[in-house]
Design an enzyme around this catalytic site. Sequence first.
Site, PDB file in Angstrom:
ATOM      1  N   CYS A 121       0.858  -1.202   0.000  1.00  0.00           N
ATOM      2  CA  CYS A 121       0.000   0.000   0.000  1.00  0.00           C
ATOM      3  C   CYS A 121       0.885   1.240   0.000  1.00  0.00           C
ATOM      4  CB  CYS A 121      -0.919   0.028   1.216  1.00  0.00           C
ATOM      5  SG  CYS A 121      -2.395  -0.993   1.075  1.00  0.00           S
ATOM      6  N   ASP A 156      10.760  -6.073  -8.939  1.00  0.00           N
ATOM      7  CA  ASP A 156      11.009  -6.761  -7.664  1.00  0.00           C
ATOM      8  C   ASP A 156      12.416  -6.408  -7.165  1.00  0.00           C
ATOM      9  OD1 ASP A 156       9.622  -9.523  -6.239  1.00  0.00           O
ATOM     10  OD2 ASP A 156      11.705  -9.043  -5.749  1.00  0.00           O
ATOM     11  N   HIS A 214      -0.336  -9.775  -5.087  1.00  0.00           N
ATOM     12  CA  HIS A 214       0.513  -9.330  -6.192  1.00  0.00           C
ATOM     13  C   HIS A 214       0.717 -10.485  -7.156  1.00  0.00           C
ATOM     14  CE1 HIS A 214       2.896 -10.700  -2.760  1.00  0.00           C
ATOM     15  NE2 HIS A 214       3.738 -11.237  -3.631  1.00  0.00           N
ATOM     16  N   HIS A 246       3.587 -11.964  -9.684  1.00  0.00           N
ATOM     17  CA  HIS A 246       4.969 -11.900 -10.158  1.00  0.00           C
ATOM     18  C   HIS A 246       4.963 -12.072 -11.675  1.00  0.00           C
ATOM     19  CE1 HIS A 246       6.960 -12.614  -6.145  1.00  0.00           C
ATOM     20  NE2 HIS A 246       5.784 -13.148  -5.885  1.00  0.00           N
TER      21      HIS A 246
END
Length: 113
Positions: free
Chosen positions: A7, A30, A99, A101
């Site tokens: 967030c 990442d 999320h 990837h």
Amino acid sequence: MNECLFCRIAAGEIPSTKVYEDEKFYSFMDINPQAKVHALIIPKKHYADMAELSAADAALAGEMLKKACLVAEKLGLKNGFRLITNTGADARQSVRHTHIHILGGEELSERMG
Ligand code: AMP
Ligand code: ZN
């Protein structure tokens, strides 16, 4: 203050290498890449994991998949890519803000788990 790392990244409170952003999603590289190219995409609205998101708003979950593919295209992953969304403890989900990837840029491992 919001304690959730992703967030805070989506809000720009913690720096990240942005790949894509629109009103509903934020995508960034990442910090600990597990492939030559490794990005993440998150919904700006907080859902702990994909089970929670898809149950609450299947349309948003579908849109997130579409945007993940758009990010893969933006990153030049013409030769293919892998989308992974770890959900819960056995999957070793470490950040409890859902999320996906986006992995690619090289031939990935035959094993997925
Ligand atoms: P997961 O284990 O599926 O919950 O994935 C969490 C991912 O977030 C890992 O691949 C981490 O390397 C990545 N990550 C953690 N902190 C950050 C950060 N500040 N910026 C970018 N990626 C991060
Ligand atoms: Zn969050």
